[in-house]
Enzyme design. Structure first.
Site, PDB file in Angstrom:
ATOM      1  N   GLU A 333      17.018  53.215  56.187  1.00  0.00           N
ATOM      2  CA  GLU A 333      15.928  52.248  56.095  1.00  0.00           C
ATOM      3  C   GLU A 333      16.283  51.147  55.100  1.00  0.00           C
ATOM      4  O   GLU A 333      16.713  51.433  53.975  1.00  0.00           O
ATOM      5  CB  GLU A 333      14.631  52.915  55.627  1.00  0.00           C
ATOM      6  CG  GLU A 333      13.972  53.833  56.622  1.00  0.00           C
ATOM      7  CD  GLU A 333      12.643  54.384  56.131  1.00  0.00           C
ATOM      8  OE1 GLU A 333      11.916  54.974  56.937  1.00  0.00           O
ATOM      9  OE2 GLU A 333      12.319  54.226  54.921  1.00  0.00           O
ATOM     10  N   CYS A 334      16.089  49.923  55.466  1.00  0.00           N
ATOM     11  CA  CYS A 334      16.142  48.748  54.595  1.00  0.00           C
ATOM     12  C   CYS A 334      17.415  48.708  53.741  1.00  0.00           C
ATOM     13  O   CYS A 334      18.467  48.306  54.210  1.00  0.00           O
ATOM     14  CB  CYS A 334      14.877  48.673  53.743  1.00  0.00           C
ATOM     15  SG  CYS A 334      14.570  47.036  53.061  1.00  0.00           S
TER      16      CYS A 334
END
Length: 457
Positions: A333-334
């Site tokens: 994620e991210c």
């Protein structure tokens, strides 16, 4: 089964962001702890950073309460579940008391959570360069929605000369003056901001956090706090009387990439990983290899801040790249997505990263997206099948310039991602910008199911 919670609780709120709400919340919790109370802590909204300070203080995970991602029943159930073992609960609000997602309805606001939990509110007021206006602030906030029970106030960023005048203003308006946070260089240094908000507590010295908060907690009146907390009204709700069916074999081996660079994990993500398998924590600055794993999770964080140190550990990056090349499962994620690209450009410096995704990550001075996001899966992936709707939030200052050709897996209905699309799949490694809370969507169980279907476990 009907469940009733009578747990004493407090909502810590303010009229705006950056008024000292987190510092006041920590001081209140510390004062309660020193008085012998076992405190459970919560944060309104999807934030990762403020809860990290709660955890540093109590040694226990702080939990998010988010109407947009969890709904009203989810908030109540989570509050009940995670406050059961405490004497009192302290809930830090988000933004201003009535600030909401759309600025029109109350959805996502601290006030909404205060009403759902039937909890009294302690108002945090920055006392710098203000005196009589304190009265107007209290009246306006109290009268705006009479269902919100504002019962006390804490003043922040003031000196001793201001205390008598401002505390009188608070009490004349019918609130209990429960203490103040004195103006302090130590507090200012501790609660420093950078582009995503406060510096994450896991990047700091825990002893330093506790020392500074202990000092300012001396100015908090515990007896008044407890008295107000006991004004909380009982919460009744229906809870399924069914034990979870844990059918996991626990044979799966999961690596969780942590360290200074990757700190954005909800505690439930780690707990879920530990529930379904053996968990190995990895530090990408120190560890030389990932080991014999089935799945690697890379959360968000600040890989750009620690880019030079991540770059130096070529052995770890190379081993992770080999793991992906041979079909190992990854969920990122991210910040994890950024780490998997070829490089990150930050402050005119370029740092080499894993290179599993042929792309360059560029850091900007302004956010690319900040807030809730909704996306639809448009091709089958390890995290879900085509047609699945994902809800979460994005919070990034980076954009990604793709050099390779990738068929994106999700399309945003609200959000930015990578030009409105997101979800890069390289073999069995999946990465996107979206942060997903396990209460909203159980990513790890979907990955495990995918692995079973494909004969990997």
């Amino acid at each position: 089964m009907k469940v009733v919670s009578e747990k004493p609780r407090l909502i810590i709120a303010s009229y705006k962001g950056k008024a000292g709400k987190t510092t006041a919340t920590l001081a209140i919790a510390m004062a309660l702890i020193k008085a012998g109370y076992k405190v459970s802590m919560f944060k309104v909204g999807p934030d990762f950073i403020d809860p990290s300070y709660h955890t540093a203080l109590t040694g226990e995970p702080s939990r998010n309460l988010d109407y947009i991602l969890m709904g009203s029943e989810g908030i109540i159930r989570r509050f009940y579940r995670y406050s059961r073992d405490s004497n009192i609960a302290v809930i830090e609000g988000v933004s201003g008391l009535y600030d909401s997602v759309d600025g029109i309805t109350e959805d996502g606001s601290t006030a909404q959570v205060a009403k759902l939990l039937r909890a009294p509110v302690i108002l945090v007021i920055n006392g710098e360069r203000i005196n009589r206006t304190v009265r107007a602030l209290i009246r306006g906030l109290r009268d705006f929605d009479p269902e919100v029970k504002i019962m006390g106030a804490v003043l922040t960023n003031i000196n001793q000369r201001q205390v008598d005048k401002l505390s009188r203003a608070v009490e004349d308006e019918g609130l209990e003056f429960v203490g103040f946070i004195p103006r302090s260089d130590d507090v200012e240094e501790l609660m420093q901001y950078r582009h995503l908000g406060l510096v994450h507590a896991q990047e700091m010295d825990r002893a330093r956090i506790i020392s500074v908060i202990n000092e300012v907690s001396k100015y908090i009146d515990v007896n008044k706090l407890v008295s107000i907390a006991k004004e909380s009204e009982p919460i009744a709700f229906e809870q399924d009387n069914v034990d979870s069916d844990n059918t996991y074999s626990r044979s799966i081996k999961i690596g969780v990439v942590l360290g200074r660079a990757f700190t954005f994990y909800y505690p439930e993500t780690i707990e879920k990983a530990q529930e379904i398998g053996y968990v190995k924590f990895l530090d990408p600055e120190i560890d030389q290899e990932i080991g014999n794993l089935d799945l690697v999770i890379i959360g968000g964080g600040f890989p750009e801040i620690y880019g030079q140190y991540l770059e130096k550990n070529r052995a770890f990056r190379s081993d992770l790249r080999r793991f992906i090349d041979r079909g190992g499962y990854v969920y990122a994620e991210c910040g994890g997505l950024m780490y998997l690209t070829s490089s990150i450009v930050y402050n005119n410096e370029e740092y080499e990263m894993v290179g599993a995704i042929d792309a360059v990550t560029i850091m900007h001075r302004k956010p690319v997206w900040y807030g809730y996001a909704t996306a639809k899966i448009i091709r089958n992936t390890p995290i879900g099948d085509s047609g699945t709707i994902l809800k979460g939030h994005e919070f990034h200052y980076s954009s990604i310039i793709l050099r390779g050709r990738y068929e994106m897996a999700i399309r945003y209905e609200r959000g930015a991602g990578i030009n409105g699309l997101d979800g890069i799949l390289v073999n069995n490694a999946y990465a996107h910008y979206l942060h997903i809370h396990p209460e909203t969507y159980d990513v790890l169980s979907h990955i495990l199911s995918y692995m079973h279907r494909n004969g990997n476990q």
